[in-house]
Scaffold this motif. Structure first.
Motif, PDB file in Angstrom:
ATOM      1  N   ASN A 336     116.019  15.645 108.929  1.00  0.00           N
ATOM      2  CA  ASN A 336     117.026  16.403 108.176  1.00  0.00           C
ATOM      3  C   ASN A 336     117.717  17.431 109.077  1.00  0.00           C
ATOM      4  OD1 ASN A 336     116.895  15.242 105.551  1.00  0.00           O
ATOM      5  ND2 ASN A 336     114.921  16.248 105.240  1.00  0.00           N
ATOM      6  N   TYR A 337     117.006  17.943 110.049  1.00  0.00           N
ATOM      7  CA  TYR A 337     117.635  18.866 111.005  1.00  0.00           C
ATOM      8  C   TYR A 337     118.669  18.106 111.841  1.00  0.00           C
ATOM      9  CZ  TYR A 337     117.947  22.676 114.445  1.00  0.00           C
ATOM     10  OH  TYR A 337     118.399  23.698 115.256  1.00  0.00           O
ATOM     11  N   ARG A 338     118.261  16.932 112.286  1.00  0.00           N
ATOM     12  CA  ARG A 338     119.198  16.092 113.062  1.00  0.00           C
ATOM     13  C   ARG A 338     120.421  15.773 112.207  1.00  0.00           C
ATOM     14  NH1 ARG A 338     115.852  11.001 114.731  1.00  0.00           N
ATOM     15  NH2 ARG A 338     117.826  10.445 115.691  1.00  0.00           N
ATOM     16  N   ARG A 339     120.188  15.527 110.897  1.00  0.00           N
ATOM     17  CA  ARG A 339     121.307  15.185 110.004  1.00  0.00           C
ATOM     18  C   ARG A 339     122.282  16.370 109.855  1.00  0.00           C
ATOM     19  NH1 ARG A 339     121.175  11.215 106.506  1.00  0.00           N
ATOM     20  NH2 ARG A 339     118.907  11.088 106.373  1.00  0.00           N
ATOM     21  N   ALA A 340     121.712  17.567 109.876  1.00  0.00           N
ATOM     22  CA  ALA A 340     122.560  18.769 109.700  1.00  0.00           C
ATOM     23  C   ALA A 340     123.315  19.119 110.975  1.00  0.00           C
ATOM     24  CB  ALA A 340     121.690  19.950 109.260  1.00  0.00           C
ATOM     25  N   MET A 341     122.676  18.885 112.135  1.00  0.00           N
ATOM     26  CA  MET A 341     123.222  19.355 113.422  1.00  0.00           C
ATOM     27  C   MET A 341     123.895  18.241 114.215  1.00  0.00           C
ATOM     28  SD  MET A 341     122.269  22.504 113.139  1.00  0.00           S
ATOM     29  CE  MET A 341     121.094  23.344 112.064  1.00  0.00           C
ATOM     30  N   HIS A 342     124.307  17.182 113.504  1.00  0.00           N
ATOM     31  CA  HIS A 342     125.009  16.055 114.159  1.00  0.00           C
ATOM     32  C   HIS A 342     124.177  15.441 115.283  1.00  0.00           C
ATOM     33  CE1 HIS A 342     128.334  17.957 111.991  1.00  0.00           C
ATOM     34  NE2 HIS A 342     128.939  16.794 112.066  1.00  0.00           N
ATOM     35  N   ASP A 343     122.866  15.543 115.179  1.00  0.00           N
ATOM     36  CA  ASP A 343     121.920  14.955 116.151  1.00  0.00           C
ATOM     37  C   ASP A 343     122.397  15.177 117.581  1.00  0.00           C
ATOM     38  OD1 ASP A 343     120.369  11.738 116.871  1.00  0.00           O
ATOM     39  OD2 ASP A 343     119.512  13.752 116.732  1.00  0.00           O
ATOM     40  N   THR A 344     122.777  16.402 117.849  1.00  0.00           N
ATOM     41  CA  THR A 344     123.361  16.766 119.149  1.00  0.00           C
ATOM     42  C   THR A 344     122.518  17.833 119.845  1.00  0.00           C
ATOM     43  OG1 THR A 344     125.582  16.221 118.369  1.00  0.00           O
ATOM     44  CG2 THR A 344     125.438  17.779 120.212  1.00  0.00           C
ATOM     45  N   ILE A 345     122.458  17.753 121.168  1.00  0.00           N
ATOM     46  CA  ILE A 345     121.761  18.776 121.964  1.00  0.00           C
ATOM     47  C   ILE A 345     122.812  19.830 122.319  1.00  0.00           C
ATOM     48  CG2 ILE A 345     120.338  19.216 123.997  1.00  0.00           C
ATOM     49  CD1 ILE A 345     119.855  16.163 124.135  1.00  0.00           C
ATOM     50  N   TRP A 346     122.959  20.800 121.452  1.00  0.00           N
ATOM     51  CA  TRP A 346     124.009  21.802 121.624  1.00  0.00           C
ATOM     52  C   TRP A 346     123.679  22.706 122.817  1.00  0.00           C
ATOM     53  CZ3 TRP A 346     128.360  21.081 119.025  1.00  0.00           C
ATOM     54  CH2 TRP A 346     128.304  20.259 117.906  1.00  0.00           C
ATOM     55  N   PRO A 347     124.710  23.189 123.532  1.00  0.00           N
ATOM     56  CA  PRO A 347     124.445  24.146 124.615  1.00  0.00           C
ATOM     57  C   PRO A 347     123.647  25.326 124.066  1.00  0.00           C
ATOM     58  CG  PRO A 347     126.733  23.413 124.666  1.00  0.00           C
ATOM     59  CD  PRO A 347     126.141  22.848 123.409  1.00  0.00           C
TER      60      PRO A 347
END
Ligand SMILES: O=P(O)(O)OC[C@@]1(O)O[C@H](CO)[C@@H](O)[C@@H]1O
Length: 407
Positions: A336-347
């Motif tokens: 669900n975290y991946r779903r919220a954060m666009h499954d991206t490794i943000w800077p």
């Protein structure tokens, strides 16, 4: 480097070791465990599962759904985003989620309703240890105010949130489940902890009676795994009901996915087994939860949106409307975290709002054991210190986060 920072969703190619390993090794191992757990599958099912596994390992082309099903048109529309791509050269969030839907098709789930993960889920319940969080909640409730137990409503709420957070370690798609950490203290293994603003907001939702529902004070809990994690979430639900007297809405998967993610059938099976547990505290907590379900104080909201490779920013109106009615939405787990954060490794240091990229009326609280590289809202310094401490910190399941995103 295990992962490469980018503003794009994680891919299953060499840019991300964990995602790549999921498709070449971890998911094929899950298929193997399903074949072993279901020895009576007919040959045609075994053949389809083995073929799915082989295609992943060989970076074969991702196939379309072929059996007609209620959701086939929608999946075939989603499938266009990866048509022609191999399993090891596409977006991970799509590939992994779609792989579970293909696994259901291979197992002929929709014509048998036989959960391929059922034997694995049952095994955890039979061990009896899955219900341990209910004992912890009963203990806290019984000893309220005694030495060494929470002295305030805030402390009790925090203990329940942490029990639920660490309950997320027990996830059969990631491991066979591990002991829960319910000390109630915030261990240094949390990489982000917005506990104070989250607790302040929760206390503001306190309702003296059930009128809270009409005034947007429902707490929505987006569930994750069944078994031990569900026990911790039932304990959290009972604590929120007891201390805040607010109605709850639990969002669940419409059908089995990610090995141990909770369906409505799983929740009722959990309550049935808890009702016959040798410990009276477990039986009484299950009974209290069942009573809250019966009176409508806790409602279940199963939906196949939670089984699809869609980010929250792309949620359909029925989901957005429901979540916007909440006083707070609590998202459990890594997926669900991946779903919220666009499954991206943000800077490092990227604010949650920038990663979420959609407006939401209610505050969103994430309770997550970190099992994949996707991350936002953690400073550069903290990320560097964690990397120096343990290079596997993003995927080992030994770190967690309690993050609050409020628009
Ligand atoms: O949502 P959960 O159950 O917490 O974690 C599920 C999950 O994020 O864990 C694995 C990463 O280790 C992924 O394969 C999968 O998506």
């Amino acid at each position: 480097m295990n992962h490469i920072l980018s503003h794009q969703p994680i891919k299953t190619d060499s840019s991300n070791r964990f995602a790549s390993n999921t498709m070449t090794e971890r998911f094929p191992r899950i298929i193997h465990s399903i074949l072993q757990a279901n020895p009576t599958y007919p040959g045609r099912v075994q053949k389809r599962l083995e073929e799915l596994s082989r295609k992943m390992v060989e970076n074969g082309e991702i196939p379309p759904l072929v059996d007609s099903a209620f959701d086939q048109d929608q999946w075939n529309c989603l499938y266009r985003s990866c048509q022609g791509q191999g399993w090891q050269e596409t977006e991970w969030f799509f590939a992994e989620t779609y792989a579970y839907r293909l696994l259901l098709e291979a197992c002929e789930y929709f014509s048998t309703l036989k959960d391929p993960f059922g034997p694995l889920k049952e095994r955890e319940l039979e061990q009896g240890t899955a219900f341990w969080p209910l004992l912890a909640e009963a203990e806290t409730r019984k000893n309220g105010g005694a030495p060494g137990t929470p002295r305030s409503l805030k402390e009790e709420l925090l203990q329940a949130l942490l029990l639920s957070l660490w309950g997320n370690r027990a996830d059969l798609s990631f491991s066979g489940g591990t002991a829960l950490d319910t000390t109630g203290e915030i261990p240094e293994t949390l990489v982000a902890q917005d506990d104070q603003p989250a607790l302040d907001h929760l206390l503001g939702l306190q309702g003296a009676s059930e009128e809270a529902e009409s005034s947007g004070r429902e707490i929505h809990l987006v569930l994750d795994n069944t078994g031990s994690e569900l026990a911790a979430d039932v304990a959290l639900s009972l604590t929120l009901r007891r201390l805040l007297k607010v109605p709850l809405v639990l969002h669940l998967k419409l059908y089995p996915t990610y090995v141990s993610d909770t369906t409505v059938a799983d929740l009722h099976r959990f309550l049935d087994v808890a009702a016959t547990h040798p410990r009276e505290e477990v039986r009484s907590r299950a009974s209290a939860f069942g009573a809250a379900l019966k009176e409508g104080a806790i409602r279940l909201a199963p939906d196949d949106f939670w089984c699809q490779p869609l980010f929250l920013a792309d949620a359909p109106p029925r989901i957005t409307r429901a979540l916007d009615r909440a006083g707070m939405v609590i998202f459990k787990g890594d997926l669900n975290y991946r779903r919220a954060m666009h499954d991206t490794i943000w800077p490092p240091g990227t604010p949650l709002a920038e990663a979420i990229r959609c407006r939401h009326e209610a505050p969103w609280l994430f309770l997550r054991t970190i099992k994949s590289d996707c991350l936002a809202g953690v400073s550069r310094e903290r990320c560097q210190a964690l990397q120096a401490e343990d290079p596997s910190w993003r995927t080992s399941g030994t770190r967690g986060l309690l993050q609050l995103a409020s628009d």
